[in-house]
Design a protein around this motif. Structure first.
Motif, PDB file in Angstrom:
ATOM      1  N   ARG A  42      -3.063 -12.487 -11.327  1.00  0.00           N
ATOM      2  CA  ARG A  42      -1.642 -12.522 -11.651  1.00  0.00           C
ATOM      3  C   ARG A  42      -0.910 -11.175 -11.503  1.00  0.00           C
ATOM      4  NH1 ARG A  42       1.285 -16.468 -13.695  1.00  0.00           N
ATOM      5  NH2 ARG A  42       0.379 -17.480 -11.898  1.00  0.00           N
ATOM      6  N   PRO A  43      -1.428 -10.079 -12.117  1.00  0.00           N
ATOM      7  CA  PRO A  43      -0.685  -8.817 -11.986  1.00  0.00           C
ATOM      8  C   PRO A  43      -0.488  -8.398 -10.526  1.00  0.00           C
ATOM      9  CG  PRO A  43      -2.363  -8.601 -13.669  1.00  0.00           C
ATOM     10  CD  PRO A  43      -2.616  -9.919 -12.983  1.00  0.00           C
ATOM     11  N   GLU A  67      -0.223 -10.513  -7.958  1.00  0.00           N
ATOM     12  CA  GLU A  67       0.830 -11.382  -7.404  1.00  0.00           C
ATOM     13  C   GLU A  67       2.203 -10.897  -7.855  1.00  0.00           C
ATOM     14  OE1 GLU A  67      -1.413 -15.664  -6.801  1.00  0.00           O
ATOM     15  OE2 GLU A  67       0.050 -15.469  -8.407  1.00  0.00           O
ATOM     16  N   VAL A  68       2.280 -10.533  -9.131  1.00  0.00           N
ATOM     17  CA  VAL A  68       3.561 -10.035  -9.647  1.00  0.00           C
ATOM     18  C   VAL A  68       3.979  -8.796  -8.863  1.00  0.00           C
ATOM     19  CG1 VAL A  68       4.718  -9.039 -11.643  1.00  0.00           C
ATOM     20  CG2 VAL A  68       3.175 -10.967 -11.949  1.00  0.00           C
ATOM     21  N   ALA A  69       3.030  -7.875  -8.680  1.00  0.00           N
ATOM     22  CA  ALA A  69       3.345  -6.634  -7.964  1.00  0.00           C
ATOM     23  C   ALA A  69       3.794  -6.934  -6.533  1.00  0.00           C
ATOM     24  CB  ALA A  69       2.136  -5.708  -7.962  1.00  0.00           C
ATOM     25  N   ALA A  70       3.163  -7.933  -5.906  1.00  0.00           N
ATOM     26  CA  ALA A  70       3.552  -8.281  -4.537  1.00  0.00           C
ATOM     27  C   ALA A  70       4.978  -8.817  -4.505  1.00  0.00           C
ATOM     28  CB  ALA A  70       2.580  -9.306  -3.953  1.00  0.00           C
ATOM     29  N   THR A  71       5.342  -9.630  -5.509  1.00  0.00           N
ATOM     30  CA  THR A  71       6.725 -10.132  -5.524  1.00  0.00           C
ATOM     31  C   THR A  71       7.698  -8.999  -5.858  1.00  0.00           C
ATOM     32  OG1 THR A  71       6.767 -10.765  -7.856  1.00  0.00           O
ATOM     33  CG2 THR A  71       5.991 -12.431  -6.313  1.00  0.00           C
ATOM     34  N   LEU A  72       7.192  -7.897  -6.393  1.00  0.00           N
ATOM     35  CA  LEU A  72       8.050  -6.729  -6.641  1.00  0.00           C
ATOM     36  C   LEU A  72       7.947  -5.750  -5.474  1.00  0.00           C
ATOM     37  CD1 LEU A  72       7.346  -6.310 -10.457  1.00  0.00           C
ATOM     38  CD2 LEU A  72       9.415  -7.198  -9.391  1.00  0.00           C
ATOM     39  N   ARG A  73       7.593  -6.282  -4.322  1.00  0.00           N
ATOM     40  CA  ARG A  73       7.625  -5.544  -3.062  1.00  0.00           C
ATOM     41  C   ARG A  73       6.599  -4.425  -2.951  1.00  0.00           C
ATOM     42  NH1 ARG A  73      12.857  -5.670   0.039  1.00  0.00           N
ATOM     43  NH2 ARG A  73      11.570  -7.221   1.033  1.00  0.00           N
ATOM     44  N   ALA A  74       5.507  -4.520  -3.689  1.00  0.00           N
ATOM     45  CA  ALA A  74       4.438  -3.533  -3.555  1.00  0.00           C
ATOM     46  C   ALA A  74       3.457  -4.027  -2.498  1.00  0.00           C
ATOM     47  CB  ALA A  74       3.727  -3.333  -4.895  1.00  0.00           C
ATOM     48  N   GLY A  75       3.188  -3.216  -1.481  1.00  0.00           N
ATOM     49  CA  GLY A  75       2.218  -3.557  -0.441  1.00  0.00           C
ATOM     50  C   GLY A  75       0.795  -3.400  -0.965  1.00  0.00           C
ATOM     51  N   PRO A  76      -0.212  -3.738  -0.146  1.00  0.00           N
ATOM     52  CA  PRO A  76      -1.600  -3.749  -0.605  1.00  0.00           C
ATOM     53  C   PRO A  76      -2.080  -2.405  -1.197  1.00  0.00           C
ATOM     54  CG  PRO A  76      -1.423  -4.761   1.559  1.00  0.00           C
ATOM     55  CD  PRO A  76      -0.070  -4.210   1.242  1.00  0.00           C
ATOM     56  N   ASP A  79      -0.221   0.105  -2.294  1.00  0.00           N
ATOM     57  CA  ASP A  79       0.621   0.354  -3.455  1.00  0.00           C
ATOM     58  C   ASP A  79       0.084  -0.432  -4.656  1.00  0.00           C
ATOM     59  OD1 ASP A  79       2.671   0.861  -5.177  1.00  0.00           O
ATOM     60  OD2 ASP A  79       4.251  -0.048  -3.978  1.00  0.00           O
ATOM     61  N   SER A 128      -1.102   1.453  -7.924  1.00  0.00           N
ATOM     62  CA  SER A 128      -0.185   1.371  -9.067  1.00  0.00           C
ATOM     63  C   SER A 128      -0.609   0.323 -10.093  1.00  0.00           C
ATOM     64  CB  SER A 128       1.244   1.096  -8.590  1.00  0.00           C
ATOM     65  OG  SER A 128       1.292  -0.090  -7.847  1.00  0.00           O
ATOM     66  N   ILE A 129      -1.458  -0.620  -9.709  1.00  0.00           N
ATOM     67  CA  ILE A 129      -1.860  -1.674 -10.649  1.00  0.00           C
ATOM     68  C   ILE A 129      -3.367  -1.655 -10.924  1.00  0.00           C
ATOM     69  CG2 ILE A 129      -1.867  -4.165 -11.091  1.00  0.00           C
ATOM     70  CD1 ILE A 129       0.916  -2.894 -11.006  1.00  0.00           C
ATOM     71  N   VAL A 173       4.247 -11.568   1.142  1.00  0.00           N
ATOM     72  CA  VAL A 173       5.006 -11.623  -0.116  1.00  0.00           C
ATOM     73  C   VAL A 173       5.866 -10.378  -0.327  1.00  0.00           C
ATOM     74  CG1 VAL A 173       4.826 -11.927  -2.606  1.00  0.00           C
ATOM     75  CG2 VAL A 173       3.045 -12.847  -1.122  1.00  0.00           C
ATOM     76  N   HIS A 174       5.263  -9.202  -0.115  1.00  0.00           N
ATOM     77  CA  HIS A 174       5.983  -7.979  -0.477  1.00  0.00           C
ATOM     78  C   HIS A 174       7.107  -7.635   0.494  1.00  0.00           C
ATOM     79  CE1 HIS A 174       2.740  -6.519   2.159  1.00  0.00           C
ATOM     80  NE2 HIS A 174       3.565  -5.555   2.498  1.00  0.00           N
ATOM     81  N   PHE A 180       3.498  -5.739 -16.674  1.00  0.00           N
ATOM     82  CA  PHE A 180       2.306  -4.907 -16.524  1.00  0.00           C
ATOM     83  C   PHE A 180       1.992  -4.274 -17.873  1.00  0.00           C
ATOM     84  CE2 PHE A 180       4.286  -4.527 -12.179  1.00  0.00           C
ATOM     85  CZ  PHE A 180       3.444  -5.458 -11.606  1.00  0.00           C
ATOM     86  N   ILE A 213      14.930  -5.931  -8.435  1.00  0.00           N
ATOM     87  CA  ILE A 213      14.359  -5.811  -7.097  1.00  0.00           C
ATOM     88  C   ILE A 213      15.445  -6.139  -6.054  1.00  0.00           C
ATOM     89  CG2 ILE A 213      13.467  -8.174  -6.740  1.00  0.00           C
ATOM     90  CD1 ILE A 213      11.321  -5.089  -6.358  1.00  0.00           C
TER      91      ILE A 213
END
Lengths: 229, 360
Positions: free
Chosen positions: A121-122, A124-133, A135, A139-140, B76-77, B91, B152
Motif C-alpha cells: 500500500r505505501p 502504491e500511495v507513493a506512486a499515485t503521488l508521482r514518485a518514480g521507482p 524515489d 523516500s518510502i 502510475v507516477h 506515510f 499533487i
C-alpha cells in the motif's frame, strides 16, 4: 599485559574485514531482500534456501567449497585469473568474498522481513503521488525499513567478526592479510599463551555483548524477529 | 459534455470473482458516483484508471490525452491523478505536514493548482500539521489524505470509499468537506461508494455497477428515476430532486422547497431562503391515492400522472413512476393495492410523500 602488536594488527584487520563485508552486503543484500520480499516467482523458495544455507552449514564445508571454487582450477579462480587478479584464497579479498556469502542471511533476512512488513500500500500511495521507482525506494522503503537495515548491518558485522571456520579454510593465517582475531586467538591457545588468549577472548565477548545490547535497546522488535527465525 | 472534456475508457479483464467489462464515457466535471455492492468491480475500475492495475484489454483517455491503449501504458507516477484510498494511507514516518510536502514536492505544476493554504483551509487541518498519523483520528487522517491528493494538482481525483472505514460521526465530520470540494474546486472526481446516501448527496453523474459491468450511466436524477435499476438499490430506491428553499416556517421548524413541478415541506436544515438544496425521496416513503385525503398526518400531497409501472424484486411490491410536473417520483406500493386501486399508466393520482430527506 594487554594486546601485543600482532593482536592489534589482527583486531584492525578484523574490523576492516567486517566493515568491508557489511558495506558490500548492504549493496548486494538489499536487492536480494527486495526481490525475495516481493516476487511471486517459483524461484523464491530455492533462492531463499540458498541465501539461508550458511545458517545451518558448518563453516568449514562452506570454506572448503569456496577454496576449491576460488582456487586456480575453480570457476571463480579462472575468472579472477583471466581478469589479471590472480587467485583469491589466502588474500584479504578472498576473505571478503567468503564473508559476504557466509554472513548473507544475517543481512538479507532482517531487511526482507522489514520490506515485507511495509506491504504494497505505501508504495502504491507513493506512486499515485508521482514518485518514480527509485524515489519510492529512497523516500518510502528506506525510512520505513530502517530498523531492518540497522539490524542487518549490526548482525552482519558481528557475525563476520566472529567467523573462524571459513577463514581457517581459505584464509590461512597470514599476519596483516588474513590473520583475524579468531585466528590469532587460536594461535595463542595452540602456543599455550593463555594470558594473551584471555585478552582477545574477553574482547570478543564484550564486543558481542555490546552488539546485542545495542540491538535489543535500539530495535527490540526487529531483534526478536531476526534472532528467533 | 463537450467531446474534449471527457474521461473515456474500455476495460476488459478476467478476475477471480468477476469479469470486468466496461466501456464508458464520463463527464470531465463534477462528481461521478460509482455505485455498486462490494465485489462489483468498483475499486478495480479506479485502480485501472490510476494505472495500479493493468487490465488485459484497456483503453483510457482523459481530456483527450491517451493514458492507455494497445501501445501505451502510462505508469502510475506519470498519471496526473489524486487517489484517496479507503483506509488511512498516510506515510507513518512523516508528520501530517511531511505527508503534504511529499505531494507538493512532486506536484504537477501544469495542473489546476491547489495552494497549500487553500487545501489546509478546505479540509480544516491547520491544527493537525505537526502530528504523526498514529496521533490522528481516522477522520483526521482521511482529511489529511484528501488534502495530500489535492496538493499533487490532479487533473482527476479518484476516491475509493473514502468514508467506508469510518464510523457514522466521523462520516458526518468529513461529508461537509467533500461538499466544499465539489463547490469550490474544478476537479472532476470519481467517487466509489456502496452507500446510496453518500452518492445521493455528492454525485452529479452516477454509474451503477454489478459484477464488473455498468448497468447504468447518466445524470444522478435520471439514473435514480429508472425503474429497471432499483433491484440494485433495494431499500435505497428513490429519487433525488434539485430544489430551492422558498419559505421557512420557524414555528414548526420546517422549510418549503420548490422543485420543477411542485413544492414540499421538509425539516428545516438551516438553509437560507433562495438556497439551492437537494432532496431525496425514497420509494418506500411515497404512496398513491385516488382522492386527496386532507385528514392525514402526511404533509406533502402532490398531484401527478403515472408514467410507468414495474415489478419490484419483492414479490409483494410494485414500483410506480409518477410524473409530477417536470420531475419524476417513484412509489413502492403493494401489488394488492395496485390492483385494488386499478392503477394504470396515464392515470392521474395523488402522491403522498411521508418523508423527504434534505441531503445537502
Amino acid at each position: 599485559m594487554g594486546f601485543s602488536e600482532a593482536d592489534l594488527n589482527a583486531i584492525w584487520l578484523t574490523l576492516r574485514l567486517a566493515s568491508t563485508t557489511t558495506i558490500l552486503l548492504l549493496l548486494i543484500g538489499t536487492p536480494i531482500a527486495w526481490w525475495l520480499a516481493r516476487t511471486p516467482s517459483k524461484w523464491k523458495g530455492p533462492i531463499a534456501a540458498l541465501v539461508a544455507l550458511p545458517l545451518v552449514l558448518p563453516p568449514v564445508v562452506l570454506g572448503f567449497y569456496l577454496l576449491i571454487a576460488m582456487g586456480p582450477n575453480g570457476p571463480i579462480g579462472q575468472l579472477t585469473q583471466s581478469l589479471g587478479l590472480g587467485t583469491l584464497p589466502f588474500t584479504f579479498w578472498g576473505l571478503v568474498v567468503a564473508s559476504v556469502i557466509y554472513s548473507m542471511p544475517f543481512v538479507v533476512q532482517p531487511i526482507q522481513n522489514a520490506i515485507e512488513a511495509i506491504g504494497q500500500r505505501p508504495l502504491e500511495v507513493a506512486a499515485t503521488l508521482r514518485a518514480g521507482p527509485w524515489d519510492r525506494f529512497f523516500s518510502i522503503v528506506v525510512p520505513l525499513a530502517k530498523p531492518g537495515f540497522i539490524t542487518g548491518s549490526i548482525l552482519g558485522f558481528a557475525h563476520t567478526v566472529g567467523e573462524f571456520g571459513v577463514v581457517l579454510m581459505i584464509g590461512g593465517n597470514i599476519p596483516g592479510e588474513t590473520q583475524v582475531v579468531s585466528m590469532q586467538l587460536y594461535d595463542h591457545v595452540e602456543a599455550l599463551q593463555y594470558g594473551q588468549a584471555h585478552w582477545l577472548a574477553a574482547a570478543l565477548m564484550v564486543f558481542s555483548f555490546l552488539v546485542l545490547l545495542a540491538l535489543y535497546t535500539l530495535n527490540p522488535s526487529a531483534a526478536k524477529r531476526t534472532l528467533s527465525s | 459534455m463537450s467531446g474534449h472534456n471527457l474521461i473515456r475508457f474500455l476495460f476488459k479483464a478476467q478476475y477471480p470473482n468477476f469479469r470486468l467489462d466496461l466501456n464508458l464515457e464520463l463527464p470531465g466535471t463534477g462528481i461521478t458516483g460509482i455505485f455498486g455492492l462490494s465485489g462489483s468491480g468498483k475499486t478495480t475500475l479506479l485502480r485501472c484508471i490510476a494505472g495500479l492495475q493493468k487490465p488485459e484489454t484497456g483503453e483510457l483517455s482523459v481530456e483527450g490525452e491517451i493514458w492507455q491503449d494497445k501501445n501505451t501504458f502510462l505508469p502510475v507516477h506519470k498519471r496526473p491523478v489524486g487517489y484517496v484510498f479507503q483506509e488511512a494511507s498516510l506515510f507513518p514516518h512523516l508528520t501530517a505536514r511531511g505527508n503534504l510536502e511529499f505531494a507538493m514536492k512532486r506536484a504537477d505544476h501544469n495542473g489546476k493548482g491547489v495552494a497549500f493554504d487553500q487545501a489546509i483551509a478546505l479540509l480544516g487541518i491547520e491544527s493537525l500539521l505537526t502530528q504523526y498519523p498514529q496521533q490522528l483520528s481516522g477522520g483526521e487522517r482521511q482529511r489529511v489524505a484528501i488534502a495530500r491528493a489535492l496538493l499533487i494538482n490532479p487533473r482527476l481525483l479518484l476516491m475509493d470509499e473514502p468514508l467506508a472505514a469510518l464510523d457514522q460521526p466521523r462520516k458526518q465530520e468529513i461529508l461537509p468537506y467533500l461538499d466544499k470540494l465539489r463547490t469550490e474546486l474544478d476537479i472532476p472526481v470519481l467517487y466509489v461508494s456502496h452507500s446510496a446516501d453518500e452518492v445521493a448527496r455528492l454525485a452529479n453523474h452516477l454509474v451503477i455497477m454489478d459484477q464488473g459491468k455498468a448497468l447504468a450511466s447518466g445524470s444522478l436524477q435520471d439514473v435514480l428515476a429508472r425503474l429497471d435499476l432499483p433491484l440494485q438499490l433495494g431499500e435505497d430506491a428513490g429519487v433525488v430532486l434539485e430544489a430551492k428553499v422558498i419559505e421557512r416556517d420557524t414555528q414548526w421548524h420546517l422549510a418549503l422547497v420548490e422543485f420543477p413541478g411542485g413544492q414540499l415541506w421538509v425539516r428545516d436544515g438551516g438553509d437560507q431562503t433562495g438556497q439551492q438544496v437537494r432532496v431525496r425521496i425514497l420509494a418506500r416513503d411515497v404512496s398513491v391515492a385516488l382522492e386527496a385525503h386532507r385528514d392525514t398526518s402526511i404533509q406533502n400531497l402532490l398531484s401527478g400522472m403515472i408514467v410507468a409501472i414495474a415489478e419490484d424484486r419483492d414479490p409483494a411490491a410494485s414500483l410506480i413512476k409518477i410524473a409530477v410536473g417536470d420531475s419524476k417520483l417513484i412509489a413502492r406500493i403493494t401489488r394488492r393495492s395496485e390492483q385494488k386501486l386499478g392503477i394504470s399508466v396515464g392515470q392521474t393520482v395523488w402522491v403522498q410523500v411521508k418523508s423527504v430527506a434534505l441531503v445537502r
